[in-house]
Design a protein around this motif. Structure first.
Motif, PDB file in Angstrom:
ATOM      1  N   LEU A 121       2.857 -60.168  29.979  1.00 51.96           N
ATOM      2  CA  LEU A 121       1.508 -60.060  30.548  1.00 51.96           C
ATOM      3  C   LEU A 121       1.565 -59.399  31.925  1.00 51.96           C
ATOM      4  N   TYR A 122       2.707 -59.556  32.618  1.00 49.55           N
ATOM      5  CA  TYR A 122       2.821 -58.998  33.979  1.00 49.55           C
ATOM      6  C   TYR A 122       3.581 -57.679  33.992  1.00 49.55           C
ATOM      7  N   CYS A 123       4.114 -57.292  32.857  1.00 51.00           N
ATOM      8  CA  CYS A 123       5.034 -56.152  32.833  1.00 51.00           C
ATOM      9  C   CYS A 123       4.300 -54.834  33.048  1.00 51.00           C
ATOM     10  N   SER A 124       4.876 -54.000  33.864  1.00 52.67           N
ATOM     11  CA  SER A 124       4.208 -52.733  34.168  1.00 52.67           C
ATOM     12  C   SER A 124       4.964 -51.551  33.577  1.00 52.67           C
ATOM     13  N   ARG A 125       5.818 -51.814  32.592  1.00 52.31           N
ATOM     14  CA  ARG A 125       6.542 -50.700  31.982  1.00 52.31           C
ATOM     15  C   ARG A 125       6.475 -50.754  30.469  1.00 52.31           C
ATOM     16  N   SER A 148      -0.557 -59.894  41.864  1.00 47.53           N
ATOM     17  CA  SER A 148       0.157 -61.175  42.025  1.00 47.53           C
ATOM     18  C   SER A 148       0.360 -61.787  40.648  1.00 47.53           C
ATOM     19  N   ILE A 149       1.266 -62.743  40.603  1.00 42.68           N
ATOM     20  CA  ILE A 149       1.566 -63.411  39.333  1.00 42.68           C
ATOM     21  C   ILE A 149       0.957 -64.814  39.412  1.00 42.68           C
ATOM     22  N   CYS A 236      16.476 -72.305  28.221  1.00 45.72           N
ATOM     23  CA  CYS A 236      16.592 -73.633  28.839  1.00 45.72           C
ATOM     24  C   CYS A 236      16.055 -74.708  27.900  1.00 45.72           C
ATOM     25  N   PRO A 237      16.916 -75.639  27.473  1.00 46.00           N
ATOM     26  CA  PRO A 237      16.454 -76.664  26.532  1.00 46.00           C
ATOM     27  C   PRO A 237      15.543 -77.697  27.191  1.00 46.00           C
ATOM     28  N   MET A 238      15.498 -77.694  28.531  1.00 40.26           N
ATOM     29  CA  MET A 238      14.703 -78.692  29.229  1.00 40.26           C
ATOM     30  C   MET A 238      13.345 -78.145  29.697  1.00 40.26           C
ATOM     31  N   GLY A 239      13.070 -76.917  29.350  1.00 36.94           N
ATOM     32  CA  GLY A 239      11.761 -76.340  29.699  1.00 36.94           C
ATOM     33  C   GLY A 239      11.547 -76.204  31.200  1.00 36.94           C
ATOM     34  N   ILE A 240      12.603 -75.929  31.940  1.00 30.40           N
ATOM     35  CA  ILE A 240      12.464 -75.761  33.403  1.00 30.40           C
ATOM     36  C   ILE A 240      11.893 -74.363  33.671  1.00 30.40           C
ATOM     37  N   PRO A 241      10.845 -74.260  34.493  1.00 28.89           N
ATOM     38  CA  PRO A 241      10.168 -72.966  34.673  1.00 28.89           C
ATOM     39  C   PRO A 241      10.959 -72.018  35.585  1.00 28.89           C
ATOM     40  N   LEU A 242      12.105 -71.570  35.092  1.00 24.22           N
ATOM     41  CA  LEU A 242      13.000 -70.749  35.913  1.00 24.22           C
ATOM     42  C   LEU A 242      12.376 -69.399  36.273  1.00 24.22           C
ATOM     43  N   ALA A 243      11.507 -68.899  35.405  1.00 23.63           N
ATOM     44  CA  ALA A 243      10.924 -67.574  35.665  1.00 23.63           C
ATOM     45  C   ALA A 243      10.080 -67.572  36.937  1.00 23.63           C
ATOM     46  N   ALA A 250      11.944 -62.181  43.336  1.00 24.21           N
ATOM     47  CA  ALA A 250      11.822 -60.731  43.103  1.00 24.21           C
ATOM     48  C   ALA A 250      10.693 -60.171  43.964  1.00 24.21           C
ATOM     49  N   GLY A 251       9.607 -60.947  44.074  1.00 25.73           N
ATOM     50  CA  GLY A 251       8.462 -60.527  44.897  1.00 25.73           C
ATOM     51  C   GLY A 251       8.855 -60.412  46.357  1.00 25.73           C
ATOM     52  N   ARG A 252       9.647 -61.367  46.854  1.00 22.98           N
ATOM     53  CA  ARG A 252      10.069 -61.348  48.266  1.00 22.98           C
ATOM     54  C   ARG A 252      11.000 -60.159  48.532  1.00 22.98           C
ATOM     55  N   VAL A 253      11.895 -59.888  47.570  1.00 28.02           N
ATOM     56  CA  VAL A 253      12.830 -58.764  47.746  1.00 28.02           C
ATOM     57  C   VAL A 253      12.027 -57.450  47.801  1.00 28.02           C
TER      58      VAL A 253
END
Ligand code: SF4
Ligand code: SF4
Ligand code: SF4
Length: 280
Positions: A121-125, A148-149, A236-243, A250-253
């Motif tokens: 949904l956020y991808c620009s390519r 923004s995301i 991730c089997p625990m559903g941790i929102p790593l993204a 990535a936004g800060r970089v």
């Protein structure tokens, strides 16, 4: 699909590559899994559709020394560039078959869906950033990069205490299975800091302080290198929102250094270079 098979057959028959890394239908008959075709006969098993979520660049460092072909979506192509940039992949050894991509569906084994993965949904390519052969029709223009995301914005609106609680509750559930690391193309260190005992960076015990160092440490190691392929969160089997963590970094970089991972294999990494004006 037929074009991919035909290309794979051509490359394998001519001996230009030893292996074609793509996808085949998984044994549930619904989703896709990575597939290594070594012959023209194997190539008949290759597929590509919206269930092909894996980032196959993960396998490239292990194939060094042999010429291989790989099928990449735009996000995966950024990982290929990161690996070239970091000297983990020799560009001359890889034949990149790019596919124009409209997004992949959220699906797990035996459970298909027609809902796009959040990253799409956020991808620009729509077109890979690196390829030797392109499959599909590129659009007239690429989609706009979102300002923004939403999931990152929602976290930023919270107070520092609420954010701490949010991540504390998630990291406390981490079982240190390392699935997020094993699936990530950018996590290729022969010895990960989290396994290192001398010096000890973080204990192997599953506890909040150790999990915290692991999850935050990994996210920091991926800052400016993550291609947002979604692999870690999916694994991730625990559903941790790593993204959310990866996208925030990535936004800060991008904000601080004007740098996005994997767009240019010759661009110097912000964390591997130093400018005088950066002196605090
Ligand atoms: S993030 Fe972009 S390139 Fe990757 S699968 Fe989604 S739409 Fe395709
Ligand atoms: S950190 Fe996650 S989203 Fe980023 S490249 Fe690695 S697996 Fe993909
Ligand atoms: S995949 Fe999830 S549970 Fe496993 S180590 Fe990574 S964050 Fe922890």
């Amino acid at each position: 699909m037929e074009e991919i098979r035909a290309k794979a057959i051509e490359l394998l028959r001519s001996g230009e590559v030893k292996c074609f890394i793509g996808y085949e239908r998984a044994s549930d008959g619904l989703t896709a899994r990575p597939f290594f075709a070594y012959s023209a006969d194997d190539a008949g098993r290759l597929i590509f559709d919206r269930t092909c979520a894996h980032n196959l660049a993960r396998y490239l460092p292990d194939m060094r020394g042999q010429r291989v072909a790989i099928l990449v979506k735009p996000c995966d192509s950024r990982s290929v560039n990161v690996l070239i940039q970091e000297g983990q992949v020799n560009r001359e050894e890889v034949y990149v078959v790019g596919v124009v991509c409209d997004g992949v569906y959220k699906a797990s084994w035996g459970q298909p869906s027609q809902e796009l993965e959040a990253r799409c949904l956020y991808c620009s390519r729509r077109v890979p950033v690196v390829y030797d052969h392109l499959i599909g029709q590129p659009p007239a223009s690429e989609p706009q990069t979102p300002a923004s995301i939403p999931e990152v914005e929602a976290l930023e609106r919270r107070s520092a205490k609420e954010r701490w609680e949010f991540w504390r509750s998630h990291f406390a559930r981490c079982i240190r299975c390392n699935a997020c690391r094993q699936i990530c193309p950018a996590c290729y260190c022969p010895q990960c800091f989290s396994d290192q005992l001398d010096p000890l960076w973080t204990g192997i015990r599953i506890g909040l302080p150790q999990n915290w160092v692991w999850n935050v440490g990994r996210a920091l190691h991926l800052a400016g290198r993550c291609a947002d392929c979604g692999g870690c969160e999916r694994a991730c089997p625990m559903g941790i929102p790593l993204a959310a963590l990866n996208r925030k970094l990535a936004g800060r970089v991008k904000e601080l250094f004007g740098f996005e991972a994997g767009l240019d294999p010759r661009a110097p990494f912000p964390f591997a270079t130093f400018k005088k004006e950066e002196v605090l």
